[in-house]
Design a protein around this motif. Structure first.
Motif, mmCIF file in Angstrom:
data_model
loop_
_atom_site.group_PDB
_atom_site.id
_atom_site.type_symbol
_atom_site.label_atom_id
_atom_site.label_comp_id
_atom_site.label_asym_id
_atom_site.label_seq_id
_atom_site.Cartn_x
_atom_site.Cartn_y
_atom_site.Cartn_z
ATOM 1 N N MET A 1 4.544 -10.321 -5.711
ATOM 2 C CA MET A 1 3.726 -9.262 -6.245
ATOM 3 C C MET A 1 4.144 -8.078 -6.623
ATOM 4 N N LYS A 2 4.221 -7.589 -7.634
ATOM 5 C CA LYS A 2 4.678 -6.222 -8.087
ATOM 6 C C LYS A 2 3.948 -5.140 -7.697
ATOM 7 N N GLU A 3 4.642 -4.036 -7.694
ATOM 8 C CA GLU A 3 4.086 -2.764 -6.945
ATOM 9 C C GLU A 3 2.827 -2.161 -7.410
ATOM 10 N N GLY A 4 2.660 -2.383 -8.658
ATOM 11 C CA GLY A 4 1.262 -1.830 -9.264
ATOM 12 C C GLY A 4 0.181 -2.758 -8.771
ATOM 13 N N LEU A 5 0.169 -3.887 -8.591
ATOM 14 C CA LEU A 5 -0.873 -4.735 -8.282
ATOM 15 C C LEU A 5 -0.971 -4.575 -6.727
ATOM 16 N N PHE A 6 0.409 -4.527 -6.048
ATOM 17 C CA PHE A 6 0.395 -4.158 -4.653
ATOM 18 C C PHE A 6 -0.575 -2.980 -4.102
ATOM 19 N N ASN A 7 -0.411 -1.781 -4.854
ATOM 20 C CA ASN A 7 -0.759 -0.564 -4.517
ATOM 21 C C ASN A 7 -2.460 -0.475 -4.807
ATOM 22 N N LYS A 8 -2.929 -1.363 -5.614
ATOM 23 C CA LYS A 8 -4.309 -1.400 -6.188
ATOM 24 C C LYS A 8 -4.903 -2.369 -5.053
ATOM 25 N N THR A 9 -4.491 -3.472 -4.825
ATOM 26 C CA THR A 9 -4.840 -4.299 -3.860
ATOM 27 C C THR A 9 -4.897 -3.467 -2.528
ATOM 28 N N LYS A 10 -3.959 -2.875 -2.102
ATOM 29 C CA LYS A 10 -3.941 -2.284 -0.623
ATOM 30 C C LYS A 10 -5.330 -0.960 -0.754
ATOM 31 N N ASP A 11 -5.414 -0.588 -1.660
ATOM 32 C CA ASP A 11 -6.750 0.357 -1.839
ATOM 33 C C ASP A 11 -7.851 -0.331 -1.722
ATOM 34 N N LEU A 12 -7.949 -1.505 -2.474
ATOM 35 C CA LEU A 12 -9.234 -2.105 -2.450
ATOM 36 C C LEU A 12 -9.501 -2.749 -0.975
ATOM 37 N N LEU A 13 -8.367 -3.203 -0.097
ATOM 38 C CA LEU A 13 -8.617 -3.589 1.252
ATOM 39 C C LEU A 13 -9.122 -2.521 2.063
ATOM 40 N N LEU A 14 -8.788 -1.343 1.816
ATOM 41 C CA LEU A 14 -9.067 -0.076 2.547
ATOM 42 C C LEU A 14 -10.194 0.592 2.182
ATOM 43 N N THR A 15 -10.732 0.227 1.049
ATOM 44 C CA THR A 15 -12.021 1.014 0.625
ATOM 45 C C THR A 15 -13.360 0.167 0.380
ATOM 46 N N SER A 16 -12.954 -1.230 0.590
ATOM 47 C CA SER A 16 -14.162 -2.156 0.822
ATOM 48 C C SER A 16 -14.036 -3.126 1.744
ATOM 49 N N SER A 17 -15.258 -3.920 2.186
ATOM 50 C CA SER A 17 -15.150 -4.875 3.139
ATOM 51 C C SER A 17 -15.546 -6.160 2.341
ATOM 52 N N VAL A 59 1.357 -11.917 0.941
ATOM 53 C CA VAL A 59 2.225 -10.927 0.702
ATOM 54 C C VAL A 59 3.330 -10.564 1.659
ATOM 55 N N LYS A 60 2.948 -10.818 2.958
ATOM 56 C CA LYS A 60 3.961 -10.780 4.080
ATOM 57 C C LYS A 60 5.243 -11.754 3.979
ATOM 58 N N GLN A 61 4.786 -12.983 3.521
ATOM 59 C CA GLN A 61 5.901 -13.969 3.184
ATOM 60 C C GLN A 61 6.844 -13.542 1.990
ATOM 61 N N GLN A 62 6.052 -13.089 1.065
ATOM 62 C CA GLN A 62 6.674 -12.552 -0.110
ATOM 63 C C GLN A 62 7.636 -11.499 0.011
ATOM 64 N N LEU A 63 6.908 -10.450 0.382
ATOM 65 C CA LEU A 63 7.582 -9.104 0.513
ATOM 66 C C LEU A 63 8.134 -8.637 1.895
ATOM 67 N N GLY A 64 7.635 -9.278 2.945
ATOM 68 C CA GLY A 64 8.089 -8.720 4.162
ATOM 69 C C GLY A 64 7.124 -7.745 4.566
ATOM 70 N N VAL A 65 5.992 -7.308 4.173
ATOM 71 C CA VAL A 65 5.173 -6.075 4.528
ATOM 72 C C VAL A 65 3.923 -6.442 4.843
ATOM 73 N N GLN A 66 3.217 -5.566 5.628
ATOM 74 C CA GLN A 66 1.784 -5.975 5.802
ATOM 75 C C GLN A 66 1.109 -4.887 4.900
ATOM 76 N N ILE A 67 0.284 -5.586 3.922
ATOM 77 C CA ILE A 67 -0.029 -4.749 2.791
ATOM 78 C C ILE A 67 -1.147 -3.553 3.050
ATOM 79 N N GLU A 68 -1.913 -4.018 4.188
ATOM 80 C CA GLU A 68 -2.942 -2.772 4.607
ATOM 81 C C GLU A 68 -2.467 -1.675 5.036
ATOM 82 N N PHE A 69 -1.235 -1.707 5.603
ATOM 83 C CA PHE A 69 -0.654 -0.652 6.583
ATOM 84 C C PHE A 69 0.784 -0.215 5.939
#
Length: 297
Positions: A1-17, A59-69
């Motif tokens: 996952m590239k950085e732009g998609l990562f940041n948009k997805t992170k925002d999606l998970l934090l602002t929607s249910s 995402v954790k497997q790909q990048l080693g980070v928790q996308i929400e936090f």
């Protein structure tokens, strides 16, 4: 996952249910295609708890980070990525980022050794910058344009630069980024054993580079007025394209003397000159101090 998609997805998970109806956007289509995340219904998009758990794990497997936090991870070399990830190119910086292009008129003198110059025409040697511990050249010259790197001996230079180390600045291409060249160049600026020189075009951008690169001297035509007056075919383009550099120079209160002279001539005539012209017209080059009051070496 590239950085732009990562940041948009992170925002999606934090602002929607889960279960929310979300207006369709292009990046959501990318999420669906790459991660089978969520589903579309008419003009809306939604995702389930199962989708979310699956995406976070991917995402954790790909990048080693928790996308929400977590923030998007810093780029690594492909070599480092290959130790843990099958996709070694993922979030990696260009292989060339760690390397710089260096050359000399005679031999290269680095790390207390001498490297003979190639008998063939060459742009120089691409070397890993952090492996250079010492330089046995008194002058280090930062060069703006690549053509000059293969034609150093043909330049009409001051005698003091016949034994200089020349470093290519790089350009905007990913394979020739400027960051490492500047970092390497500035590494020696507080060492009294070295004098740093900037060799740039005779145009607003070239003056800006000389003024900001932290060099001691600017290598430029000895007779600036005569250089700009050289008759050349074609329409002047660079003056009109370099608005940002012109505005930057106008804001500087005390440009070094030769920089101010060159910029004033350009402002009057709207004419510039490239390093390639200096080479092909055998213009005599001279070192000018980049101190604010300006003095010639």
């Amino acid at each position: 996952m590239k950085e732009g998609l990562f940041n948009k997805t992170k925002d999606l998970l934090l602002t929607s249910s889960t279960g929310d109806k979300i207006p369709t956007k292009e990046y959501l289509k990318q999420l669906k295609e790459d991660f089978d995340f969520g589903s579309f219904s008419g003009s809306s998009f939604s995702y389930s708890l199962t989708d979310k758990i699956h995406l976070i794990a991917e995402v954790k497997q790909q990048l080693g980070v928790q996308i929400e936090f977590d923030s998007y991870p810093e780029q690594k070399s492909r070599y480092d990525n290959s130790k843990t990830n099958r996709a070694e190119k993922l979030n990696s910086y260009p292989v060339s980022r760690d390397f710089i292009l260096i050359n000399s008129i005679n031999e290269l003198k680095i790390n207390q050794g001498v490297i003979a110059k190639s008998p063939l025409s060459s742009l120089g040697q691409s070397v890993r910058a952090d492996e250079i511990d010492s330089i046995e050249h008194s002058y280090i010259v930062l060069v703006e344009n690549l053509t000059l790197m293969a034609n150093l001996a043909a330049l009409n230079l001051p005698e003091s630069l016949r034994d200089a180390l020349w470093v290519y600045r790089g350009d905007v291409k990913p394979s020739q980024q400027t960051g490492m060249a500047y970092q390497f160049f500035r590494r020696w600026k507080d060492n009294p054993c070295y004098k740093l020189v900037c060799f740039s075009d005779l145009d607003p951008k070239g003056i800006e580079i000389a003024y900001t690169c932290e060099a001691d001297y600017w290598l430029s035509p000895a007779d600036c007025e005569a250089a700009i007056a050289i008759e050349l075919q074609g329409i002047e383009q660079e003056w009109h394209k370099q608005t940002q550099s012109r505005l930057y120079l106008h804001r500087q209160q005390q440009l070094p003397a030769q920089c101010q002279l060159a910029f004033s001539l350009m402002n009057e005539q709207h004419i510039t000159l490239k390093q390639e012209h200096m080479l092909s017209h055998n213009l005599k080059l001279q070192l000018f101090s980049l101190k604010k009051k300006g003095s010639v070496l």
